[in-house]
Motif scaffolding. Structure first.
Motif, mmCIF file in Angstrom:
data_model
loop_
_atom_site.group_PDB
_atom_site.id
_atom_site.type_symbol
_atom_site.label_atom_id
_atom_site.label_comp_id
_atom_site.label_asym_id
_atom_site.label_seq_id
_atom_site.Cartn_x
_atom_site.Cartn_y
_atom_site.Cartn_z
ATOM 1 N N LEU A 186 -14.887 19.883 56.526
ATOM 2 C CA LEU A 186 -15.570 18.595 56.320
ATOM 3 C C LEU A 186 -16.122 18.066 57.638
ATOM 4 C CD1 LEU A 186 -16.282 16.256 54.418
ATOM 5 C CD2 LEU A 186 -14.038 15.257 54.957
ATOM 6 N N ARG A 187 -15.343 18.195 58.706
ATOM 7 C CA ARG A 187 -15.821 17.733 60.018
ATOM 8 C C ARG A 187 -17.056 18.506 60.463
ATOM 9 N NH1 ARG A 187 -15.490 20.683 64.848
ATOM 10 N NH2 ARG A 187 -13.253 21.018 64.632
ATOM 11 N N VAL A 188 -17.094 19.809 60.188
ATOM 12 C CA VAL A 188 -18.260 20.606 60.567
ATOM 13 C C VAL A 188 -19.487 20.174 59.767
ATOM 14 C CG1 VAL A 188 -19.246 22.941 60.533
ATOM 15 C CG2 VAL A 188 -16.913 22.589 61.340
ATOM 16 N N ILE A 189 -19.319 19.952 58.467
ATOM 17 C CA ILE A 189 -20.451 19.557 57.613
ATOM 18 C C ILE A 189 -20.984 18.184 58.018
ATOM 19 C CG2 ILE A 189 -21.127 18.969 55.263
ATOM 20 C CD1 ILE A 189 -19.069 21.101 54.320
ATOM 21 N N VAL A 190 -20.077 17.204 58.069
ATOM 22 C CA VAL A 190 -20.497 15.846 58.425
ATOM 23 C C VAL A 190 -20.960 15.797 59.882
ATOM 24 C CG1 VAL A 190 -19.738 13.450 58.634
ATOM 25 C CG2 VAL A 190 -18.981 14.831 56.695
ATOM 26 N N GLY A 191 -20.278 16.535 60.739
ATOM 27 C CA GLY A 191 -20.658 16.554 62.146
ATOM 28 C C GLY A 191 -22.034 17.148 62.368
ATOM 29 N N ALA A 241 -24.464 14.494 61.462
ATOM 30 C CA ALA A 241 -24.492 13.476 62.514
ATOM 31 C C ALA A 241 -25.197 13.987 63.762
ATOM 32 C CB ALA A 241 -23.064 13.044 62.844
ATOM 33 N N LEU A 242 -25.002 15.263 64.088
ATOM 34 C CA LEU A 242 -25.696 15.871 65.220
ATOM 35 C C LEU A 242 -27.207 15.771 65.053
ATOM 36 C CD1 LEU A 242 -25.923 17.889 67.696
ATOM 37 C CD2 LEU A 242 -25.720 19.712 66.000
ATOM 38 N N LEU A 243 -27.698 16.137 63.880
ATOM 39 C CA LEU A 243 -29.133 16.061 63.621
ATOM 40 C C LEU A 243 -29.624 14.611 63.634
ATOM 41 C CD1 LEU A 243 -29.401 18.743 60.803
ATOM 42 C CD2 LEU A 243 -30.343 18.919 63.106
ATOM 43 N N ALA A 244 -28.817 13.699 63.093
ATOM 44 C CA ALA A 244 -29.229 12.289 63.034
ATOM 45 C C ALA A 244 -29.358 11.692 64.432
ATOM 46 C CB ALA A 244 -28.227 11.489 62.204
ATOM 47 N N VAL A 245 -28.377 11.935 65.290
ATOM 48 C CA VAL A 245 -28.435 11.388 66.649
ATOM 49 C C VAL A 245 -29.547 12.066 67.445
ATOM 50 C CG1 VAL A 245 -27.149 11.080 68.798
ATOM 51 C CG2 VAL A 245 -26.004 10.757 66.608
ATOM 52 N N ALA A 246 -29.733 13.377 67.220
ATOM 53 C CA ALA A 246 -30.844 14.069 67.879
ATOM 54 C C ALA A 246 -32.184 13.485 67.422
ATOM 55 C CB ALA A 246 -30.779 15.565 67.581
ATOM 56 N N ALA A 247 -32.258 13.050 66.163
ATOM 57 C CA ALA A 247 -33.485 12.419 65.668
ATOM 58 C C ALA A 247 -33.745 11.096 66.382
ATOM 59 C CB ALA A 247 -33.385 12.197 64.159
ATOM 60 N N ALA A 268 -20.979 20.727 70.268
ATOM 61 C CA ALA A 268 -19.526 20.896 70.231
ATOM 62 C C ALA A 268 -18.929 20.368 68.932
ATOM 63 C CB ALA A 268 -18.885 20.191 71.420
ATOM 64 N N ILE A 269 -19.621 19.447 68.263
ATOM 65 C CA ILE A 269 -19.104 18.896 67.015
ATOM 66 C C ILE A 269 -18.938 19.973 65.956
ATOM 67 C CG2 ILE A 269 -21.341 18.340 65.965
ATOM 68 C CD1 ILE A 269 -18.198 16.129 65.913
ATOM 69 N N GLN A 270 -19.628 21.099 66.111
ATOM 70 C CA GLN A 270 -19.538 22.182 65.137
ATOM 71 C C GLN A 270 -18.418 23.171 65.437
ATOM 72 O OE1 GLN A 270 -23.580 23.839 65.356
ATOM 73 N NE2 GLN A 270 -23.995 22.955 63.353
ATOM 74 N N GLN A 271 -17.866 23.166 66.620
ATOM 75 C CA GLN A 271 -16.943 24.228 67.015
ATOM 76 C C GLN A 271 -15.606 24.114 66.294
ATOM 77 O OE1 GLN A 271 -15.304 24.287 70.968
ATOM 78 N NE2 GLN A 271 -15.574 22.083 71.243
ATOM 79 N N THR A 272 -15.072 25.263 65.902
ATOM 80 C CA THR A 272 -13.763 25.306 65.254
ATOM 81 C C THR A 272 -12.816 26.284 65.941
ATOM 82 O OG1 THR A 272 -14.490 27.023 63.691
ATOM 83 C CG2 THR A 272 -14.751 24.723 63.002
ATOM 84 N N PRO A 326 -16.833 23.713 76.343
ATOM 85 C CA PRO A 326 -15.995 23.107 77.393
ATOM 86 C C PRO A 326 -15.469 21.723 77.034
ATOM 87 C CG PRO A 326 -18.306 22.961 77.993
ATOM 88 C CD PRO A 326 -18.247 23.807 76.755
ATOM 89 N N LEU A 327 -16.103 21.047 76.058
ATOM 90 C CA LEU A 327 -15.664 19.715 75.655
ATOM 91 C C LEU A 327 -15.143 19.757 74.214
ATOM 92 C CD1 LEU A 327 -18.598 17.516 77.046
ATOM 93 C CD2 LEU A 327 -16.328 17.867 78.053
ATOM 94 N N PRO A 328 -14.163 18.911 73.876
ATOM 95 C CA PRO A 328 -13.719 18.812 72.483
ATOM 96 C C PRO A 328 -14.876 18.349 71.591
ATOM 97 C CG PRO A 328 -12.168 17.733 73.966
ATOM 98 C CD PRO A 328 -13.384 18.045 74.783
ATOM 99 N N PRO A 329 -14.755 18.573 70.266
ATOM 100 C CA PRO A 329 -15.872 18.252 69.362
ATOM 101 C C PRO A 329 -16.434 16.847 69.519
ATOM 102 C CG PRO A 329 -14.214 19.514 68.188
ATOM 103 C CD PRO A 329 -13.644 19.236 69.539
ATOM 104 N N TRP A 330 -15.570 15.827 69.472
ATOM 105 C CA TRP A 330 -16.094 14.458 69.491
ATOM 106 C C TRP A 330 -16.517 14.040 70.892
ATOM 107 C CZ3 TRP A 330 -17.674 12.800 65.107
ATOM 108 C CH2 TRP A 330 -17.039 13.205 63.931
#
Length: 524
Positions: free
Chosen positions: A403-408, A411-417, A471-475, A494-498
């Motif tokens: 769920l975090r990968v999907i929603v993240g 959110a990644l695309l939204a903030v990039a927009a 990084a929000i996608q990494q598992t 190198p950084l945690p997802p959030w």
């Protein structure tokens, strides 16, 4: 007669309410067919390229001359994929009890690249995370719960349990002149690990309560050695990674076991040993040589989390191309008004210019988030189902992680927009703004994960550029007690997802603030 209040520039009117601005900007977005097609394309690219990748990815394993489906990852406590191969000398433990041992030697051998063709190049040596010591394990079945106290090749005394947990004791190795005493005690559901330099003065390394270790168990001595990992940097960047055979032999004596039947025989299990193609002969077996009260235990393999299997984010390869389509829509959402001269009309209707930009950012972010959410929600389950059907081994993923990968991703695309919109408002030229966003987000990411740069440069790019948001996608978790190449090319950021996502948010907020400042100070 009704009095009419004259309009003064900058005065807030009913038309300037933020809700009305949002409605107006949404109307602009949905009435331009090209922009809506672009948003639909974002979803289609995520789904289409993800399914295409999954369909084209096939895997199988060999059983001699026969191709067979690859086995599913071994699962440990908590649903984590694990490796569980070691040599175990043990006795049954029904209730409380302990095992004490003195470790006086750790030696081993490593397989190195052959110098002479056909001649195995085996040299003396011990890998940094080779381990030997005492263990309490739920059973001799692979993947069951355990707690262990050990001496390692280069990391001193450690206490580990249930594969993912690790506590450090004193540093240093062992020798006949400087042995290490180890004691592991179970009291109820509590396991305590202690170490000593002389067998008289003890220091507690850790006290843990691993799930699954309160009932019947096996207690005894063990040895294991992960492969010898070498990472060789390439001339043009990236690195070549190889893991070769390694084994460790530990000499242990002064063995004292409490809580088991007096005079009980020691069981011997080469847990997880693989077989040769004949199905009978062990491949690189461990072993035990016992002489009186001295145990010489040899082991190979590892007791640790496993990095095998495709992670969840692998099916979201289409996000990279979708980001380009999204960038074009987000940039044109603002630059089109400058190109056609409509920005003056917009600002006349709403003189508070910062609110206009904020409304545009909110609308494009929401629209892109929805497109990305649909794409991710379809691609992740469908893509992983196709991958599994094609014989690929999948890394386990908890529902919350998926769920975090999907929603993240959405959110990644939204903030990039929002970042793209702000760059468009700053540059006011569609082509220049699109190129600038791609250079800022996409190029650093591709360079970092494509193994064309040194690992440290790749990590730097994913710390300080907007590409950190991926990084929000990494598992793929990083474990300090597991030898691996923890580099972006292997899925380790190198950084945690959030934290990585927060870097992208900071860039978007800065760009939006600069765009608002320019808009307030400009004539249009």
């Amino acid at each position: 007669m009704t009095a009419v209040t004259p309009y003064r520039p900058g005065q807030r009117t009913g038309r300037d309410g933020f809700a009305q601005l949002l409605r107006a900007e949404w109307t602009k977005l949905r009435t331009v067919r090209g922009w809506m097609v672009g948003l639909a394309l974002v979803t289609l690219l995520i789904v289409g390229l993800g399914v295409l990748f999954a369909t084209g990815s096939r895997s199988s394993c060999s059983n001699g001359p026969i191709e067979v489906p690859c086995p599913a990852p071994l699962m440990g406590p908590g649903g984590v994929a694990v490796e569980d191969r070691f040599y175990f000398v043990h006795q049954p433990l029904a209730g409380d009890g302990s095992v004490t041992v003195r470790v006086s030697s750790m030696t081993g051998q490593l397989r190195k690249p052959d110098v002479t063709p056909g001649v195995r190049n085996v040299v003396p040596g011990v890998t940094p995370w080779a381990k030997a010591g005492v263990m309490i394990k739920q059973s001799v079945r692979q993947g069951t719960a355990y707690a262990a106290l050990m001496v390692t090749g280069s990391h001193g005394v450690r206490m580990q349990h249930n594969f993912t947990e690790d506590l450090a004791g004193r540093p240093g190795g062992v020798s006949a002149a400087s042995p290490r005493w180890l004691r592991l005690t179970r009291t109820g559901d509590t396991i305590t690990g202690e170490e000593s330099a002389d067998g008289s003065h003890w220091t507690t390394v850790g006290t843990v309560r691993p799930a699954g270790l309160s009932g019947k168990a096996e207690i005894g001595l063990f040895a294991a050695s992960p492969g010898d990992l070498t990472v060789t940097p390439n001339v043009m960047g990236g690195a070549a990674v190889a893991s070769r055979f390694a084994e460790v032999t530990a000499v242990m004596d002064r063995v004292a076991v409490r809580g088991v039947a007096a005079g009980g025989a020691w069981g011997r299990d080469d847990i997880g040993v693989t077989m040769e193609t004949d199905g009978v002969t062990p491949h690189h077996p461990g072993g035990l040589v016992q002489s009186g009260g001295t145990f010489k235990v040899t082991g190979v393999g590892d007791i640790a989390p496993s990095a095998e299997g495709m992670p969840v984010e692998r099916v979201l390869t289409g996000v990279l191309i979708a980001l380009v389509a999204m960038t074009a829509v987000a940039v044109m959402f603002v630059t089109a008004e400058y190109r056609r001269g409509l920005i003056r009309t917009t600002l006349l209707a709403s003189p508070r210019r910062g609110r206009v930009l904020a409304a545009k950012a909110a609308v494009i972010a929401a629209a892109v988030f929805a497109a990305g959410l649909v794409g991710g929600a379809v691609t992740v389950p469908v893509g992983r189902s196709i991958l599994a059907g094609n014989g690929n081994v999948l890394a386990p993923a908890a529902p919350f992680t998926s769920l975090r990968v999907i929603v993240g991703t959405a959110a990644l695309l939204a903030v990039a927009a929002v970042f793209a919109l702000a760059v468009g408002a700053l540059l006011r030229r569609s082509a220049m703004a699109v190129i600038a966003v791609i250079v800022a987000i996409l190029v650093p990411y591709v360079l970092a994960v494509a193994s064309v740069l040194p690992d440290e440069v790749s990590r730097w790019l994913l710390r300080v550029t907007p590409a950190a948001g991926f990084a929000i996608q990494q598992t793929m978790p990083t474990y300090a007690h597991v030898t691996a190449r923890y580099a972006p090319a292997e899925g380790h950021f190198p950084l945690p997802p959030w934290a990585g996502f927060a870097v992208l948010c900071a860039y978007a907020a800065l760009a939006l603030a600069l765009a608002a400042h320019r808009l307030r100070r400009s004539d249009v």
